[in-house]
Structures are given as structure tokens and as C-alpha cells.
Scaffold this motif. Structure first.
Motif, PDB file in Angstrom:
ATOM      1  N   SER A  19       0.821  -1.208   0.000  1.00 28.48           N
ATOM      2  CA  SER A  19       0.000   0.000   0.000  1.00 28.48           C
ATOM      3  C   SER A  19       0.856   1.260   0.000  1.00 28.48           C
ATOM      4  CB  SER A  19      -0.936   0.005   1.212  1.00 28.48           C
ATOM      5  OG  SER A  19      -0.187  -0.090   2.411  1.00 28.48           O
ATOM      6  N   ALA A  20       2.071   1.153   0.522  1.00 31.76           N
ATOM      7  CA  ALA A  20       2.945   2.321   0.542  1.00 31.76           C
ATOM      8  C   ALA A  20       3.381   2.712  -0.862  1.00 31.76           C
ATOM      9  CB  ALA A  20       4.179   2.028   1.399  1.00 31.76           C
ATOM     10  N   GLN A  21       3.291   1.757  -1.799  1.00 33.91           N
ATOM     11  CA  GLN A  21       3.725   2.035  -3.165  1.00 33.91           C
ATOM     12  C   GLN A  21       2.570   2.447  -4.071  1.00 33.91           C
ATOM     13  OE1 GLN A  21       5.885  -1.264  -4.730  1.00 33.91           O
ATOM     14  NE2 GLN A  21       7.673  -0.883  -3.478  1.00 33.91           N
ATOM     15  N   ALA A  22       1.373   2.150  -3.682  1.00 36.29           N
ATOM     16  CA  ALA A  22       0.237   2.415  -4.560  1.00 36.29           C
ATOM     17  C   ALA A  22      -0.743   3.354  -3.868  1.00 36.29           C
ATOM     18  CB  ALA A  22      -0.476   1.112  -4.924  1.00 36.29           C
ATOM     19  N   GLN A  23      -1.141   4.411  -4.558  1.00 39.78           N
ATOM     20  CA  GLN A  23      -2.058   5.370  -3.977  1.00 39.78           C
ATOM     21  C   GLN A  23      -3.499   4.880  -4.045  1.00 39.78           C
ATOM     22  OE1 GLN A  23      -1.327   9.057  -5.991  1.00 39.78           O
ATOM     23  NE2 GLN A  23       0.691   9.337  -5.054  1.00 39.78           N
ATOM     24  N   ALA A  24      -3.780   3.983  -4.964  1.00 41.94           N
ATOM     25  CA  ALA A  24      -5.130   3.448  -5.114  1.00 41.94           C
ATOM     26  C   ALA A  24      -5.089   1.941  -4.888  1.00 41.94           C
ATOM     27  CB  ALA A  24      -5.662   3.762  -6.508  1.00 41.94           C
ATOM     28  N   ASP A  25      -6.248   1.324  -4.888  1.00 38.03           N
ATOM     29  CA  ASP A  25      -6.344  -0.124  -4.750  1.00 38.03           C
ATOM     30  C   ASP A  25      -5.515  -0.789  -5.841  1.00 38.03           C
ATOM     31  OD1 ASP A  25      -7.032  -2.761  -4.564  1.00 38.03           O
ATOM     32  OD2 ASP A  25      -9.110  -2.482  -5.194  1.00 38.03           O
ATOM     33  N   PRO A  26      -4.478  -1.560  -5.494  1.00 33.35           N
ATOM     34  CA  PRO A  26      -3.636  -2.164  -6.520  1.00 33.35           C
ATOM     35  C   PRO A  26      -4.352  -3.212  -7.357  1.00 33.35           C
ATOM     36  CG  PRO A  26      -3.033  -2.992  -4.356  1.00 33.35           C
ATOM     37  CD  PRO A  26      -4.003  -1.873  -4.133  1.00 33.35           C
ATOM     38  N   LEU A  27      -5.477  -3.728  -6.855  1.00 32.21           N
ATOM     39  CA  LEU A  27      -6.226  -4.712  -7.634  1.00 32.21           C
ATOM     40  C   LEU A  27      -7.198  -4.055  -8.611  1.00 32.21           C
ATOM     41  CD1 LEU A  27      -7.089  -7.396  -4.920  1.00 32.21           C
ATOM     42  CD2 LEU A  27      -5.249  -7.441  -6.602  1.00 32.21           C
ATOM     43  N   GLY A  28      -7.573  -2.816  -8.325  1.00 32.67           N
ATOM     44  CA  GLY A  28      -8.589  -2.156  -9.139  1.00 32.67           C
ATOM     45  C   GLY A  28      -8.294  -2.106 -10.628  1.00 32.67           C
ATOM     46  N   PRO A  29      -7.112  -1.623 -11.034  1.00 32.74           N
ATOM     47  CA  PRO A  29      -6.824  -1.505 -12.464  1.00 32.74           C
ATOM     48  C   PRO A  29      -6.740  -2.833 -13.195  1.00 32.74           C
ATOM     49  CG  PRO A  29      -5.373  -0.089 -11.170  1.00 32.74           C
ATOM     50  CD  PRO A  29      -6.065  -0.995 -10.206  1.00 32.74           C
ATOM     51  N   ALA A  99       1.967   0.415 -16.425  1.00 31.19           N
ATOM     52  CA  ALA A  99       0.868   0.861 -17.279  1.00 31.19           C
ATOM     53  C   ALA A  99      -0.432   0.964 -16.490  1.00 31.19           C
ATOM     54  CB  ALA A  99       0.696  -0.098 -18.457  1.00 31.19           C
ATOM     55  N   ALA A 100      -0.584   0.101 -15.484  1.00 33.73           N
ATOM     56  CA  ALA A 100      -1.796   0.140 -14.652  1.00 33.73           C
ATOM     57  C   ALA A 100      -1.941   1.473 -13.944  1.00 33.73           C
ATOM     58  CB  ALA A 100      -1.762  -0.997 -13.634  1.00 33.73           C
ATOM     59  N   ARG A 101      -0.839   2.146 -13.663  1.00 30.39           N
ATOM     60  CA  ARG A 101      -0.900   3.451 -13.014  1.00 30.39           C
ATOM     61  C   ARG A 101      -1.536   4.497 -13.920  1.00 30.39           C
ATOM     62  NH1 ARG A 101       4.764   4.352  -9.710  1.00 30.39           N
ATOM     63  NH2 ARG A 101       4.442   2.685  -8.173  1.00 30.39           N
ATOM     64  N   GLN A 102      -1.564   4.208 -15.213  1.00 33.41           N
ATOM     65  CA  GLN A 102      -2.225   5.101 -16.170  1.00 33.41           C
ATOM     66  C   GLN A 102      -3.529   4.467 -16.676  1.00 33.41           C
ATOM     67  OE1 GLN A 102       0.423   6.819 -19.172  1.00 33.41           O
ATOM     68  NE2 GLN A 102       2.200   6.445 -17.860  1.00 33.41           N
ATOM     69  N   ASN A 103      -4.055   3.523 -15.894  1.00 36.16           N
ATOM     70  CA  ASN A 103      -5.303   2.836 -16.233  1.00 36.16           C
ATOM     71  C   ASN A 103      -5.237   2.125 -17.583  1.00 36.16           C
ATOM     72  OD1 ASN A 103      -6.758   3.586 -13.844  1.00 36.16           O
ATOM     73  ND2 ASN A 103      -6.977   5.648 -14.715  1.00 36.16           N
ATOM     74  N   ARG A 104      -4.067   1.548 -17.863  1.00 37.31           N
ATOM     75  CA  ARG A 104      -3.896   0.826 -19.120  1.00 37.31           C
ATOM     76  C   ARG A 104      -3.422  -0.601 -18.867  1.00 37.31           C
ATOM     77  NH1 ARG A 104      -6.251   4.509 -20.996  1.00 37.31           N
ATOM     78  NH2 ARG A 104      -5.773   5.800 -22.823  1.00 37.31           N
TER      79      ARG A 104
END
Length: 205
Positions: A19-29, A99-104
Motif C-alpha cells: 500500500s505504501a507504493q500504490a495510492q489506489a487499490d492495486p487490484l482495481g486496475p 501501465a496500470a498506473r495510467q489505467n492501461r
């Protein structure tokens, strides 16, 4: 085909890992389907695995059309790179997660499997992976920084650790509502399992 019973909590824990590395739910994208779907499937996969590619090419499009798009199934991708036999699996997973960080994520997922035979044998897949940035309409600088700094590596490691704790030993492996199924199974096997679970879940609602 092997099916084993295990606790869903092992996979729910992945939702808060790194969680410290991801601002949003890492499973969401890397989730497809309705959050209210009565059946959830976790796919533990390796982008360099030829059997994962077989599943993606032959079976997943049918699952997506028949179960995900109809609201019956929610599908979640879990990174399980078998780096001992697939040396480029981690770099590919890092590319997908950056790429998931850009919703891709799913766009990256598809193009990685589509081009697997090109990048899999490379000694250094990095330059080729960066050629995919424009095709995916990604912002180049953030992707380059993400890859160079290994910003998603811990998240991928947490995914793999969770998959191992669940009992997965090969790819692809699927956690389906209390059961573990391994191998690139044909659509008929998935239909039998998903239809059965969906019928039970729907009748109990």
C-alpha cells in the motif's frame, strides 16, 4: 486439472499489499467485471508462460463475453512470474503494472501476450517493451521512471508470495470461490464450474 480448497483471505490480503507504493487499490486496475458479480475469479498468471498465452488467446475472450460482460463474474489478475524458468516474466509484469498506473493494465496485458514470442527470448526485453508505449498511448516519462526505479517490483513480489501461499505452483492457476484450478483449461471446463457456482450463488441471494 487440480482443485483445492483454501481461504479467500489470502487473496483479500493482496488488496492491501504494498500500500505504501500504490495510492489506489492495486487490484482495481487489473479487475474486470461488476463488483456485485456473484462469482469472483483470481487468475494467477505469468506473461512469459506459453500456457497463459494459450488461455488468454483461446479461452479468456469467451469467458469475458459470456461471464464478465454479463455481470456473472468478476475477474482479477494476480502476477505470478515464474522467473526461474521465465527470465523476462518480471520485466513484463513491471511494464504491465506501470501501465496500470495510467489505467492501461488490460491494454498492456493484451499486447504483452500478443507479442510474447518477440520479447520472451530477448536478453534484455526493456528496449522492446518501451516500443509498446506509443501503441498503448502511455505517457513515456512516467513509464520509464517507473521501470528504471523498479517502483512496482515489490507489488509484483507480494502478488507472487500470495499466490504461493494459496497453493499455486504453476501458471496459469485460478482461484474460483474456494477452489484452486491449474492449467490452461478449455472453455467447457470453465463453463461447468462457473455455471454451477453462479447458480448456487444466485439462488441464495
Amino acid at each position: 486439472m487440480t482443485v483445492r480448497l483454501l481461504g479467500l483471505s489470502l487473496f483479500l490480503a493482496l488488496g492491501t499489499a504494498a500500500s505504501a507504493q500504490a495510492q489506489a487499490d492495486p487490484l482495481g486496475p487489473r479487475t474486470k467485471g461488476s463488483p456485485n458479480a456473484p462469482v469472483t475469479v483470481y487468475e494467477m498468471s505469468d506473461f512469459q508462460c506459453p500456457f497463459c498465452k494459450q488461455h488468454n488467446d483461446q479461452t479468456f475472450p469467451l469467458i469475458e463475453r459470456e461471464y464478465i460482460e454479463t455481470g456473472k463474474v468478476r475477474w482479477i489478475f494476480i502476477n505470478f512470474p515464474l522467473s526461474s524458468i521465465h527470465p523476462n516474466a518480471v520485466p513484463a509484469a513491471e511494464f504491465a503494472m506501470c501501465a496500470a498506473r495510467q489505467n492501461r493494465f488490460w491494454d498492456a496485458h493484451d499486447i504483452l501476450f500478443r507479442t510474447q514470442r518477440t520479447w520472451a527470448p530477448l536478453r534484455n526485453p526493456g528496449p522492446f517493451l518501451m516500443t509498446l508505449v506509443d501503441s498503448l498511448r502511455l505517457q513515456r516519462a512516467p513509464i520509464a521512471t517507473c521501470l528504471q526505479n523498479g517502483e512496482t517490483r515489490q507489488l509484483i513480489g507480494d502478488d507472487a508470495a500470495g499466490a504461493t501461499r494459496s497453493g499455486a505452483r504453476s501458471t496459469p492457476t485460478f482461484y474460483i470461490e474456494g477452489g484452486l484450478m491449474s492449467g490452461a483449461q478449455p472453455i467447457a471446463v470453465f463453463r461447468q464450474i462457473l455455471d454451477s457456482i453462479h447458480a448456487v450463488r444466485s439462488s441464495s441471494r
